[in-house]
Design an enzyme around this catalytic site. Structure first.
Site, mmCIF file in Angstrom:
data_model
loop_
_atom_site.group_PDB
_atom_site.id
_atom_site.type_symbol
_atom_site.label_atom_id
_atom_site.label_comp_id
_atom_site.label_asym_id
_atom_site.label_seq_id
_atom_site.Cartn_x
_atom_site.Cartn_y
_atom_site.Cartn_z
ATOM 1 N N ASP A 480 0.820 -1.228 0.029
ATOM 2 C CA ASP A 480 0.081 -0.004 -0.116
ATOM 3 C C ASP A 480 0.780 1.225 -0.096
ATOM 4 O OD1 ASP A 480 -2.159 1.501 0.384
ATOM 5 O OD2 ASP A 480 -3.193 0.677 1.786
ATOM 6 N N ASP A 550 -10.657 2.230 -2.894
ATOM 7 C CA ASP A 550 -11.316 2.406 -1.495
ATOM 8 C C ASP A 550 -12.775 2.312 -1.377
ATOM 9 O OD1 ASP A 550 -8.930 1.631 -0.033
ATOM 10 O OD2 ASP A 550 -8.504 3.665 0.523
HETATM 11 C C1 GLA Z 1 -5.534 2.094 2.287
HETATM 12 C C2 GLA Z 1 -6.068 0.692 1.523
HETATM 13 C C3 GLA Z 1 -7.099 -0.015 2.271
HETATM 14 C C4 GLA Z 1 -6.796 -0.287 3.642
HETATM 15 C C5 GLA Z 1 -6.010 0.937 4.363
HETATM 16 C C6 GLA Z 1 -5.492 0.534 5.670
HETATM 17 O O1 GLA Z 1 -6.461 3.141 2.424
HETATM 18 O O2 GLA Z 1 -6.666 1.140 0.170
HETATM 19 O O3 GLA Z 1 -7.697 -0.966 1.679
HETATM 20 O O4 GLA Z 1 -5.666 -1.039 3.731
HETATM 21 O O5 GLA Z 1 -5.103 1.749 3.626
HETATM 22 O O6 GLA Z 1 -4.852 1.590 6.478
#
Ligand code: GLA
Length: 736
Positions: A480, A550
């Site tokens: 990420d 997200d």
């Molecule tokens: C990002 C990712 C999410 C999750 C969060 C965790 O936003 O896209 O899917 O993993 O971080 O902090």
């Protein structure tokens, strides 16, 4: 093999061609390269499109030619420079010792090689067989600045694809500064064109947008140090009449994950120029004598059968010649604990989710953010990639063993490019973050960005990840990146080299990814950047799938996944069923619709399975079972968009296998209305002679009926309704 690339010594024309496309350019007077044609395959070229000599006011002429009808200002070019009368978008700007940015590159020679060479330090599409592609290198020189510019073109034998990139070498004995070095220029003849791009935002990525190209410039850029949610680095130019099924489309996708610029300019005589590459804003690269600079690659695709055909060419290329690990391998159905628990979990509270996942047939458990350091919220611990003993008193391997004992694979979330001030890494190395001297750096999600251009910084992170991965219990990594770059300044570079930091960051990241993904090839790597902030061809080279957004709301996902599919294959598009009310939009959608949207991508679940009702659990079980039987078709079948949620209250798409014996269709009705028109669904690209059976209703229907006649969709009295139709060929069926 008959050659894919020819050079006619007499006319100076290069012809790159296969059964589908032709690409032509010529060495013109004064050693300039003039673009001739990119489009449908030509059997041969007999010079019919020599660029006319027309004297135009205020379009100057080269002194060594002094032909008033021949001007760099109007000629269609192969690579555009500045300072000698081409007033349109430049692809190259080189600051020389005397302060000038003007260059004049002239043709020196060429070579043709079989196959496709690697781009050192950069991701790129590849050829597996020598005979499947040919690469043309055209060498240009600026005799005054003593610079050599090599333009690379690869054409594949069986794809409507041309890839381009270039390399600059400094043969002088003084350094120069590259202020801009784009990967390519492509000039179009005077014609009406429209631009399709993928702008967006966090939780609203890749919102397909179409606009007419008018006079002046249009720039699609990222200045965020990464591809960004805000503007993807792939775009298409199309004829005004082009739609999903008909018409000409030219696709461009940059294989890069840093700052990009896709520039488009319609000139004074309606010609359109496209220049694509690293964004030159905040970019400057010192090129010392004997050094060279390689640009990232652009993948160009031509289609004269609409946007679906363009997308399908990209999909095949990504699956077959860009992705390296998990190639053609179907992906496990996972459950991710992020929206189920956020930071609030322990091994004990997660176990019931694992147990439930096993019951429901789910194949992998992914432990998301919050398992390391002492991370109970987003203020802390990035950089400390060791387990939080409060949450996992017996260590991470103990929990992973539990997951494995249930027959599930174990996946883990990391965010290796970041550092929290409250971390051991920061306490030991406060200078590892990007930071401009004497200025306080910008916070983004409470965190800072590591200076990945520095080897020791990369090493500090790699070692921690290796000590996790070496234990052998990790089957999947979600990589990420939850903020964009700011304060782009490196403590390790001289003042005059600070313009290199953005690109050095990307190169450093690629070096890490190359090392880790090669060392752990059996791990399934998923890219992510706050959802789909780094959905690009560069990342796909290292990571075969990416968290698309997200935003897990099924209705929002219709548009996001539709837009993403313009360039990226379904095998890369991960999609999860989440709880209602949806955490991003508050919307309530039927469980079946959430399932159908997620099953249109790489399926996962992102909710607390233990909180589902028995009826919902049964639905999950069914979806999981169904998906296992269709996932090869979904992830690697031929994907066609049928109805766009950007144009209508509906969306529809379909998947077919290679011999067209199996068809899977998803349709979605967004809002219900009084007096709703009755939607008609027709399919595309079938074998109309075949006979099919609807797997559910057992009805028999011919391909021609599916393709031309279609069927009326049943109206519903609800919003957000989806349907799934699965057809299989029946041999010897009645096809009359
Ligand atoms: C990002 C990712 C999410 C999750 C969060 C965790 O936003 O896209 O899917 O993993 O971080 O902090």
């Amino acid at each position: 093999m008959t050659g894919l690339i020819q050079f006619d010594e007499k006319t100076g024309v290069f012809h790159l061609h296969n059964q589908q496309i032709s690409y032509l350019f010529a060495v013109e007077e004064g050693g300039l390269l003039g673009h001739i044609y990119f489009g449908h395959r030509l059997k041969d070229y007999h010079g019919g499109r020599a660029y006319p000599r027309i004297d135009r006011g205020f379009s100057g002429n080269l002194t060594d030619i002094s032909e008033r009808g021949y001007s760099p200002d109007t000629l269609l070019r192969e690579y555009s420079e500045t300072g000698f009368g081409d007033y349109r978008l430049p692809a190259i700007l080189i600051k020389q010792e005397n302060g000038s940015q003007a260059t004049r590159f002239t043709y020196e020679g060429y070579r043709i090689d079989k196959g496709k060479p690697k781009l050192e330090g950069l991701p790129a599409t590849y050829a597996l067989e020598e005979d499947e592609a040919e690469t043309l290198t055209v060498v240009l020189v600026d005799a005054v600045a003593k610079l050599k510019l090599s333009l690379f073109y690869t054409i594949y034998r069986d794809r409507a694809v041309i890839t381009r990139s270039c390399r600059l070498e400094n043969h002088s004995d003084v350094p120069v500064f590259i202020d801009k070095l784009a990967s390519m220029t492509l000039d179009f003849t005077a014609q009406p064109l429209e631009l399709i791009s993928l702008p967006g935002a966090h939780v609203n990525e890749r919102q397909l947008t179409r606009e007419t190209i008018r006079y002046g410039q249009k720039r699609l850029v990222s200045r965020r140090g990464t591809t960004s949610h805000q503007m993807n680095n792939a775009a298409a130019l199309v004829s005004p009449q082009t739609n999903e099924f008909f018409g000409e489309a030219y696709g461009f996708a940059l294989v890069y994950s840093g700052n990009h610029a896709i520039e488009i300019e319609r000139d004074q005589i309606d010609q359109t120029r496209v220049v694509i590459g690293i964004n030159e804003e905040q970019f400057s690269w010192q090129l010392s004598p004997k050094e060279s600079f390689q640009t990232p690659e652009v993948v160009m695709v031509y289609s004269d059968k609409g946007l679906n055909a363009m997308s399908q060419t990209y999909h095949d290329l990504v699956n077959e010649r860009l992705v390296r690990s998990y190639k053609h391998q179907t992906r496990p159905i996972l459950v991710n604990n992020w929206e189920a628990t956020y930071f609030d979990f322990t091994e004990d509270t997660l176990r019931p989710i694992v147990d439930e996942a096993q019951q429901l047939g789910i194949e992998m458990f992914v432990l998301d953010d919050g398992w390391f350091g002492c991370r109970d919220d987003d203020t802390t611990s990035l950089g400390d990639w060791f387990v939080d003993k409060k949450k996992f008193p017996n260590g991470l391997s103990h929990f992973a063993e539990y997951v494995h004992s249930k027959g599930l694979q174990f996946g883990l979330w990391v965010e290796p490019e970041m550092i929290s001030v409250d971390s051991e890494l920061y306490r030991n190395h406060p200078d590892y973050r990007l930071e401009v001297p004497n200025r306080s750096p910008l916070l983004g999600r409470q965190q800072f960005v590591l200076d990945l251009g520095r080897k020791e910084v990369r090493q500090a992170v790699i070692e921690q990840l290796e000590s996790l991965l070496d234990q052998g219990f990790i089957d999947y990594i979600k990589w990420d990146m939850n903020r964009h770059l700011s304060d782009v300044y490196s403590a390790r570079l001289d003042g005059q080299c600070q313009g290199e930091v953005f690109h050095r960051y990307t190169l450093g990241l690629y070096e890490m990814l190359e090392y880790l993904t090669s060392k752990y090839p059996d791990v399934l790597w998923e890219g992510c950047s706050g959802g789909g902030g780094r959905f690009d061809f560069g990342f796909a080279y290292y990571m075969p799938q990416s968290w698309t957004s997200d935003n897990t709301d099924a209705i929002a996902r219709l548009g996001i996944q539709y837009g993403t599919s313009l360039f990226y294959p379904i095998s890369t598009i991960t999609s999860h069923v989440s709880a209602t009310p949806n955490h991003q939009t508050g919307r309530l959608t039927p469980f079946a619709t959430r399932g159908d949207v997620a099953m249109s991508g790489v399926l996962g679940y992102e909710l607390d399975l233990t909180k589902l009702t028995t009826a919902e659990k049964n639905l999950v079980k069914e979806q999981v079972e169904d998906y296992k039987s269709i996932r090869h078709l979904v992830q690697f079948g031929r994907f066609s968009r049928l109805m766009s949620p950007f144009e209508d209250n509906r969306a529809a798409w379909m998947f077919t296998n290679a011999d067209k014996s199996e068809i899977l269709v998803f349709t979605f009705m967004i809002l219900n209305h009084a007096q709703q028109p009755i939607p008609l669904v027709t399919l595309n690209g079938l074998n109309t002679d075949k006979c099919y059976q609807n797997v559910e209703t057992k009805e028999i229907i011919t391909g021609s009926e599916l393709e031309y006649l279609g069927w009326y969709e049943a109206l519903s009295d609800k919003d957000f309704v989806s349907h799934r139709y699965h057809f299989k060929e029946v041999k010897g069926g009645d096809s009359r």
